[in-house]
Design a protein around this motif. Sequence first.
Motif, short mmCIF file in Angstrom:
data_model
loop_
_atom_site.label_atom_id
_atom_site.label_comp_id
_atom_site.label_asym_id
_atom_site.label_seq_id
_atom_site.Cartn_x
_atom_site.Cartn_y
_atom_site.Cartn_z
N MET A 163 -7.12 9.86 4.93
CA MET A 163 -7.50 11.18 4.44
C MET A 163 -6.50 11.69 3.40
O MET A 163 -6.89 12.26 2.37
N LEU A 164 -5.21 11.47 3.67
CA LEU A 164 -4.18 11.97 2.75
C LEU A 164 -4.13 11.16 1.46
O LEU A 164 -4.01 11.72 0.36
N LYS A 165 -4.21 9.84 1.57
CA LYS A 165 -4.04 8.98 0.40
C LYS A 165 -5.32 8.80 -0.40
O LYS A 165 -5.26 8.58 -1.62
N ASP A 166 -6.47 8.89 0.26
CA ASP A 166 -7.74 8.63 -0.43
C ASP A 166 -8.57 9.90 -0.60
O ASP A 166 -8.83 10.34 -1.73
N ASP A 167 -8.98 10.50 0.51
CA ASP A 167 -9.94 11.61 0.45
C ASP A 167 -9.37 12.83 -0.28
O ASP A 167 -10.00 13.35 -1.21
N ILE A 168 -8.20 13.28 0.15
CA ILE A 168 -7.61 14.47 -0.48
C ILE A 168 -7.29 14.20 -1.94
O ILE A 168 -7.51 15.04 -2.81
N ARG A 169 -6.78 13.01 -2.22
CA ARG A 169 -6.43 12.67 -3.60
C ARG A 169 -7.66 12.65 -4.50
O ARG A 169 -7.61 13.13 -5.64
N LYS A 170 -8.77 12.12 -3.99
CA LYS A 170 -10.00 12.08 -4.78
C LYS A 170 -10.48 13.49 -5.11
O LYS A 170 -10.91 13.77 -6.24
N VAL A 171 -10.40 14.38 -4.12
CA VAL A 171 -10.82 15.76 -4.35
C VAL A 171 -9.94 16.42 -5.41
O VAL A 171 -10.43 17.09 -6.33
N LYS A 172 -8.64 16.19 -5.32
CA LYS A 172 -7.72 16.79 -6.30
C LYS A 172 -7.92 16.19 -7.69
O LYS A 172 -7.83 16.90 -8.70
N ASP A 173 -8.20 14.89 -7.75
CA ASP A 173 -8.46 14.26 -9.04
C ASP A 173 -9.72 14.83 -9.68
O ASP A 173 -9.77 15.05 -10.90
#
Length: 201
Positions: A163-173
């Motif tokens: 969640m921290l490395k993939d999901d949250i990062r994708k949302v922020k990107d």
Amino acid sequence: MYGMIPVEYRVQNFKVYFNGYHIPNTESIGFEDLAGGYDRYGNYFFLIPMIIMNTIDFEECLKDSPAYRNQLRQAANHIDLLEDRLEQMFKMCNSVINNGKIFVQEFQKFLKCIFDVRELFSTDEIAYKSLGKFGNYLREIQTLFSNLLEQTSHSLLRTLTRMLKDDIRKVKDQGKLFERLSSDYDIALQKNADASKTKRK
């Protein structure tokens, strides 16, 4: 207390419900227990501090209205808060697992001591069997605890990492991409407006 009607606050899909009824336009609610667990009518209620994020209106999104920009800022703040709390959860989960492994190692040493003591009572059937039974019970507990640590590491810790490395990062990107495209769009609108003014002159 007998005969009391329970009052329930709950959160579902980022919405607050009171006894099954939706409370609209709720962004952040903190419930304070001012009556020791009972309201003034004698009804018991439990308290859940919560943070609610409003749903982004798609029509406002198409208009790129100030209301949409405000909703977008709220959503971004919510994501930042979620990321912060997930990181805290990850750190504490990792700490629990590491400390749990140390506990298991020390527990195994304790079990060895029990069985070492049992050997001194090989001629005393009652003491020998009692210590053996006690040690076996503790060994089962240690096995269950080890399995719990392993499952926590494989399921919860991995999920938090993803969640921290993939999901949250994708949302922020995606948020950064939107800001860049929105800025380019504003610049293009300004250029077209300036060009129109020049033609009129």
